[in-house]
Design a protein around this motif. Structure first.
Motif, PDB file in Angstrom:
ATOM      1  N   ILE A 175       9.927  -0.192  -6.801  1.00  0.00           N
ATOM      2  CA  ILE A 175       8.478   0.446  -7.452  1.00  0.00           C
ATOM      3  C   ILE A 175       8.577   2.073  -6.934  1.00  0.00           C
ATOM      4  O   ILE A 175       8.568   2.649  -7.706  1.00  0.00           O
ATOM      5  N   ASP A 176       8.854   2.072  -5.707  1.00  0.00           N
ATOM      6  CA  ASP A 176       8.836   3.401  -5.046  1.00  0.00           C
ATOM      7  C   ASP A 176       9.970   4.266  -5.815  1.00  0.00           C
ATOM      8  O   ASP A 176       9.703   5.499  -6.032  1.00  0.00           O
ATOM      9  N   TYR A 184       8.617  -3.564  -3.231  1.00  0.00           N
ATOM     10  CA  TYR A 184       8.130  -2.180  -2.940  1.00  0.00           C
ATOM     11  C   TYR A 184       9.054  -0.796  -2.842  1.00  0.00           C
ATOM     12  O   TYR A 184       8.629   0.090  -3.645  1.00  0.00           O
ATOM     13  N   PHE A 215       8.810  -8.974  -0.548  1.00  0.00           N
ATOM     14  CA  PHE A 215       7.781  -7.828  -0.614  1.00  0.00           C
ATOM     15  C   PHE A 215       8.588  -6.358  -0.405  1.00  0.00           C
ATOM     16  O   PHE A 215       8.110  -5.517  -1.249  1.00  0.00           O
ATOM     17  N   LEU A 216       9.340  -6.131   0.556  1.00  0.00           N
ATOM     18  CA  LEU A 216       9.925  -4.728   0.817  1.00  0.00           C
ATOM     19  C   LEU A 216      10.978  -4.298  -0.267  1.00  0.00           C
ATOM     20  O   LEU A 216      10.843  -3.373  -0.645  1.00  0.00           O
TER      21      LEU A 216
END
Length: 78
Positions: free
Chosen positions: A25-26, A22, A18-19
């Motif tokens: 994408i960031d 994230y 998940f991290l």
């Protein structure tokens, strides 16, 4: 006991994935917004001398943030 270890490992892997997704994408979104701002700044400041660029830089960045509805500032290179 063995099932608890496997469950905790699965939770750790899920959190790591998940991290990772994230931050990927960031990174992509930030890069895209920086490219947009850089192109706009280059067009806006094409015929300015250095002193005028310095005076216009921060107000322009603030204006771009508001205009695009972004939560953060994305500062282009001068």
């Amino acid at each position: 006991m063995k099932m608890q270890i496997i469950a905790m490992f699965a939770i750790a892997v899920a959190a790591f994935l998940f991290l990772g997704v994230y931050f990927l994408i960031d990174h992509i979104i930030t890069g895209k917004r920086l490219k947009i701002n850089q192109k706009a700044w280059d067009e806006y400041s094409a015929n300015m001398d250095f002193n005028r660029k310095l005076n216009e830089y921060l107000p322009w960045c603030r204006e771009q943030k508001i205009k695009n509805g972004w939560k953060f500032y994305y500062f282009p290179r001068m």
